[in-house]
Design a protein around this motif. Structure first.
Motif, PDB file in Angstrom:
ATOM      1  N   ARG A 110      19.240   3.310 -12.860  1.00 24.77           N
ATOM      2  CA  ARG A 110      18.121   2.750 -12.101  1.00 24.77           C
ATOM      3  C   ARG A 110      18.523   2.205 -10.727  1.00 24.77           C
ATOM      4  O   ARG A 110      17.665   2.066  -9.854  1.00 24.77           O
ATOM      5  CB  ARG A 110      17.458   1.611 -12.913  1.00 24.77           C
ATOM      6  N   LEU A 111      19.814   1.859 -10.550  1.00 19.96           N
ATOM      7  CA  LEU A 111      20.221   1.188  -9.303  1.00 19.96           C
ATOM      8  C   LEU A 111      21.118   2.019  -8.386  1.00 19.96           C
ATOM      9  O   LEU A 111      21.005   1.926  -7.166  1.00 19.96           O
ATOM     10  CB  LEU A 111      20.949  -0.134  -9.625  1.00 19.96           C
ATOM     11  N   VAL A 112      22.018   2.820  -8.952  1.00 16.62           N
ATOM     12  CA  VAL A 112      22.985   3.553  -8.119  1.00 16.62           C
ATOM     13  C   VAL A 112      22.250   4.604  -7.271  1.00 16.62           C
ATOM     14  O   VAL A 112      21.447   5.377  -7.782  1.00 16.62           O
ATOM     15  CB  VAL A 112      24.068   4.226  -8.991  1.00 16.62           C
ATOM     16  N   GLY A 113      22.516   4.593  -5.974  1.00 17.11           N
ATOM     17  CA  GLY A 113      21.924   5.584  -5.076  1.00 17.11           C
ATOM     18  C   GLY A 113      20.483   5.316  -4.688  1.00 17.11           C
ATOM     19  O   GLY A 113      19.871   6.110  -3.987  1.00 17.11           O
ATOM     20  N   VAL A 114      19.921   4.180  -5.124  1.00 14.76           N
ATOM     21  CA  VAL A 114      18.526   3.843  -4.790  1.00 14.76           C
ATOM     22  C   VAL A 114      18.510   2.860  -3.620  1.00 14.76           C
ATOM     23  O   VAL A 114      19.269   1.894  -3.600  1.00 14.76           O
ATOM     24  CB  VAL A 114      17.810   3.218  -6.017  1.00 14.76           C
ATOM     25  N   GLY A 115      17.658   3.118  -2.642  1.00 12.65           N
ATOM     26  CA  GLY A 115      17.506   2.211  -1.498  1.00 12.65           C
ATOM     27  C   GLY A 115      18.768   2.082  -0.665  1.00 12.65           C
ATOM     28  O   GLY A 115      19.169   0.978  -0.304  1.00 12.65           O
ATOM     29  N   VAL A 116      19.387   3.207  -0.338  1.00 10.61           N
ATOM     30  CA  VAL A 116      20.636   3.173   0.433  1.00 10.61           C
ATOM     31  C   VAL A 116      20.335   2.820   1.892  1.00 10.61           C
ATOM     32  O   VAL A 116      19.431   3.387   2.508  1.00 10.61           O
ATOM     33  CB  VAL A 116      21.369   4.536   0.360  1.00 10.61           C
ATOM     34  N   LEU A 124      11.250  -2.017   3.897  1.00 15.25           N
ATOM     35  CA  LEU A 124      10.806  -1.497   2.602  1.00 15.25           C
ATOM     36  C   LEU A 124      10.334  -0.048   2.692  1.00 15.25           C
ATOM     37  O   LEU A 124      10.639   0.763   1.819  1.00 15.25           O
ATOM     38  CB  LEU A 124       9.688  -2.392   2.049  1.00 15.25           C
ATOM     39  N   ASN A 125       9.632   0.276   3.771  1.00 17.87           N
ATOM     40  CA  ASN A 125       9.149   1.651   3.946  1.00 17.87           C
ATOM     41  C   ASN A 125      10.327   2.620   4.036  1.00 17.87           C
ATOM     42  O   ASN A 125      10.363   3.653   3.362  1.00 17.87           O
ATOM     43  CB  ASN A 125       8.283   1.744   5.207  1.00 17.87           C
ATOM     44  N   GLU A 126      11.322   2.258   4.847  1.00 23.14           N
ATOM     45  CA  GLU A 126      12.481   3.123   5.047  1.00 23.14           C
ATOM     46  C   GLU A 126      13.293   3.276   3.748  1.00 23.14           C
ATOM     47  O   GLU A 126      13.795   4.353   3.436  1.00 23.14           O
ATOM     48  CB  GLU A 126      13.364   2.523   6.150  1.00 23.14           C
ATOM     49  N   MET A 127      13.418   2.176   3.007  1.00 32.22           N
ATOM     50  CA  MET A 127      14.219   2.216   1.783  1.00 32.22           C
ATOM     51  C   MET A 127      13.527   2.966   0.644  1.00 32.22           C
ATOM     52  O   MET A 127      14.181   3.557  -0.213  1.00 32.22           O
ATOM     53  CB  MET A 127      14.558   0.791   1.317  1.00 32.22           C
ATOM     54  N   ALA A 128      12.186   2.906   0.622  1.00 30.90           N
ATOM     55  CA  ALA A 128      11.449   3.466  -0.520  1.00 30.90           C
ATOM     56  C   ALA A 128      11.040   4.928  -0.326  1.00 30.90           C
ATOM     57  O   ALA A 128      10.718   5.611  -1.300  1.00 30.90           O
ATOM     58  CB  ALA A 128      10.203   2.625  -0.781  1.00 30.90           C
ATOM     59  N   ALA A 184       8.642   3.803  -9.640  1.00 35.14           N
ATOM     60  CA  ALA A 184       9.514   2.906 -10.413  1.00 35.14           C
ATOM     61  C   ALA A 184      10.669   2.395  -9.558  1.00 35.14           C
ATOM     62  O   ALA A 184      11.134   1.272  -9.743  1.00 35.14           O
ATOM     63  CB  ALA A 184      10.062   3.633 -11.638  1.00 35.14           C
ATOM     64  N   ASP A 185      11.122   3.209  -8.591  1.00 30.29           N
ATOM     65  CA  ASP A 185      12.211   2.776  -7.714  1.00 30.29           C
ATOM     66  C   ASP A 185      11.735   1.739  -6.702  1.00 30.29           C
ATOM     67  O   ASP A 185      12.537   0.930  -6.226  1.00 30.29           O
ATOM     68  CB  ASP A 185      12.823   3.976  -6.978  1.00 30.29           C
ATOM     69  N   ALA A 186      10.445   1.763  -6.365  1.00 27.24           N
ATOM     70  CA  ALA A 186       9.905   0.739  -5.454  1.00 27.24           C
ATOM     71  C   ALA A 186      10.098  -0.644  -6.074  1.00 27.24           C
ATOM     72  O   ALA A 186      10.408  -1.611  -5.375  1.00 27.24           O
ATOM     73  CB  ALA A 186       8.424   1.000  -5.174  1.00 27.24           C
ATOM     74  N   VAL A 187       9.936  -0.729  -7.391  1.00 29.53           N
ATOM     75  CA  VAL A 187      10.136  -1.994  -8.104  1.00 29.53           C
ATOM     76  C   VAL A 187      11.589  -2.448  -7.961  1.00 29.53           C
ATOM     77  O   VAL A 187      11.872  -3.612  -7.679  1.00 29.53           O
ATOM     78  CB  VAL A 187       9.765  -1.824  -9.597  1.00 29.53           C
ATOM     79  N   VAL A 192       0.865  -1.183   0.000  1.00 30.63           N
ATOM     80  CA  VAL A 192       0.000   0.000   0.000  1.00 30.63           C
ATOM     81  C   VAL A 192       0.895   1.224   0.000  1.00 30.63           C
ATOM     82  O   VAL A 192       1.593   1.508   0.979  1.00 30.63           O
ATOM     83  CB  VAL A 192      -0.943  -0.006   1.221  1.00 30.63           C
ATOM     84  N   LEU A 193       0.905   1.949  -1.116  1.00 29.72           N
ATOM     85  CA  LEU A 193       1.783   3.109  -1.273  1.00 29.72           C
ATOM     86  C   LEU A 193       1.003   4.396  -1.049  1.00 29.72           C
ATOM     87  O   LEU A 193      -0.058   4.594  -1.636  1.00 29.72           O
ATOM     88  CB  LEU A 193       2.386   3.130  -2.688  1.00 29.72           C
ATOM     89  N   GLU A 194       1.533   5.262  -0.198  1.00 33.08           N
ATOM     90  CA  GLU A 194       0.961   6.592  -0.015  1.00 33.08           C
ATOM     91  C   GLU A 194       1.818   7.555  -0.838  1.00 33.08           C
ATOM     92  O   GLU A 194       3.017   7.690  -0.588  1.00 33.08           O
ATOM     93  CB  GLU A 194       1.011   6.969   1.468  1.00 33.08           C
ATOM     94  N   LEU A 195       1.204   8.198  -1.818  1.00 27.39           N
ATOM     95  CA  LEU A 195       1.983   8.944  -2.810  1.00 27.39           C
ATOM     96  C   LEU A 195       1.704  10.435  -2.775  1.00 27.39           C
ATOM     97  O   LEU A 195       0.582  10.868  -2.514  1.00 27.39           O
ATOM     98  CB  LEU A 195       1.651   8.428  -4.224  1.00 27.39           C
TER      99      LEU A 195
END
Length: 417
Positions: free
Chosen positions: A223-229, A389-393, A399-402, A25-28
């Motif tokens: 798409r990957l560098v710096g995402v979900g640090v 997942l909440n903290e990372m996203a 698209a980064d959630a994927v 469930v994403l709050e956007l």
């Protein structure tokens, strides 16, 4: 008119990038994630409860179905817990076979992860490459256990049977001529060990192919560098293990730090990330595949030179041979009792954790002296990763959630259990 700023979106469970039955469930705010709330339980199969109704041996196939990409590793933790409670000695050859198949399973897992993760992010070809290699490894599973996925090959006291001397071969058909068939069966003409050895020689070039497609690919890095640090401190605080923890720069691997079976006799390295982002976790898993290949090579060499027993000779726990069972009354009784009633474990409790492809997979078992567990608790690595997942996203795009779900390498069989 009042302007509604935030809105809520259901991501999954039917979304192909939700990796099974994750409902997120994403709050956007526009396309930026403010909150990501994972809802689990859509695959709940009550494995821990079912184990209380089954004898110890009957629960082995349930382990395969937890993380259905890392089948034999799940079995390994389970049988090691039983062996710890019984004080059971496992023949050295069986230990080498287990370690070899643990690493084959690690390759199976990482190939599945790589193909699916690349597909999620938008790279189509890698999936086909990775599954080409999985096919060979699935054949190894099938040769040794008769099943491509749910092997039930590990048993308390060793493994179900020794490695076969022949490999399944492709048969002639109207689609392939004799010359093609000969080429396909070329590396299948010897034993299973010959086939695995041939695979270990070919595999590093395959990993190079994946890296050619992805590692320096401009879009892949964007798409990957710096995402979900995740910082090393947060990774430890949230219970990360495996590649998720090592990607954040923490050098922790149970195969080195708390060696089990024969890992302390083998030579391999632990890859560690620097930045704790999705790209580092990708690099860690790629290098893990190369290290697993090294371990498999060493196991093949040892198994070639050291024939021997692969099962404990304690017939209270391990089934006697078919020949013995059919020619000896004592063995027949052992066989009948083992498969009708099972064995009893003295009242005790034990926990065993192993370095599963996804992290630390542990089994905590309590026995009250009966022929089935009083309680069984599974420590699934994906469960701890999913809470982050909440903290990372937060602050990233949809698209980064994927990308973040992909990098966590979650399988819901073990999370929902």
């Amino acid at each position: 008119m009042a302007e509604i700023k935030n809105y809520t979106l259901n991501f999954g469970p039917q979304h192909p990038a939700a990796h099974g039955v994750l409902r997120l469930v994403l709050e956007l705010d526009g396309e930026v994630i403010q909150r990501a709330d994972p809802h689990i339980g859509l695959l709940h199969r009550a494995t821990e409860k079912l184990a209380e109704q089954k004898t110890f041996i009957q629960s082995v196939p349930y382990m395969d179905r937890l993380d259905y990409v890392s089948m034999m590793c799940n079995e390994h933790a389970y049988v090691m817990t039983i062996e710890k409670m019984l004080g059971l000695e496992v023949p050295l050859r069986a230990q080498y076979i287990r370690v070899m198949f643990d690493e084959i399973t690690r390759l199976l897992n990482h190939l599945m992860w790589l193909g699916a993760h690349a597909l999620d992010v938008g790279a189509m070809a890698v999936f086909l490459y990775a599954f080409r290699e999985r096919e060979d490894l699935m054949d190894c599973y099938e040769a040794v256990s008769g099943a491509r996925m749910h092997a039930a090959y590990y048993r308390p006291g060793g493994v179900y049977r020794d490695l076969p001397d022949t490999m399944p071969q492709y048969e002639a058909s109207h689609l392939r001529n004799a010359k093609t068939m000969q080429a396909l069966n070329n590396n299948r003409s010897g034993s299973l060990l010959d086939f695995i050895e041939d695979f270990t020689v070919r595999f590093p070039t395959y990993v190079d192919e994946y890296e050619t497609l992805l590692t320096d690919n401009r879009i892949w890095k964007q798409r990957l560098v710096g995402v979900g640090v995740v910082s090393p401190e947060r990774a430890k605080a949230m219970g990360f293990t495996g590649a998720m923890l090592r990607g954040s720069g923490v050098e922790w691997d149970l195969r080195k730090k708390q060696p089990y079976e024969v890992y302390d006799l083998l030579d391999f390295d632990i890859p560690v990330g620097v930045n704790g982002d999705c790209y580092d976790r990708y690099l860690v898993r790629i290098e893990e595949m190369r290290q697993s290949n090294r371990i498999i090579k060493q196991c093949v060499e040892w198994l070639r030179n050291n024939p021997g027993s692969v099962m404990s000779d304690n017939h209270k726990v391990a089934a006697p041979s078919r020949l013995g069972m059919k020619s000896n009354m004592e063995e027949l009784i052992h066989h009948f009792k083992l498969f009708s009633e099972g064995f009893h474990i003295p009242a005790s409790e034990a926990y065993v954790g192993i370095e599963h492809p996804k992290g630390e997979f542990g089994i905590y078992m309590v026995s009250d002296g009966a022929n089935k567990p009083y309680r069984l608790k599974i420590r699934a690595p994906g469960y701890a990763h999913l809470q982050s997942l909440n903290e990372m996203a937060k602050g990233h795009m949809i698209a980064d959630a994927v990308t973040i779900i992909g990098t966590q390498d979650v399988v819901f069989g073990e999370i929902d259990r």
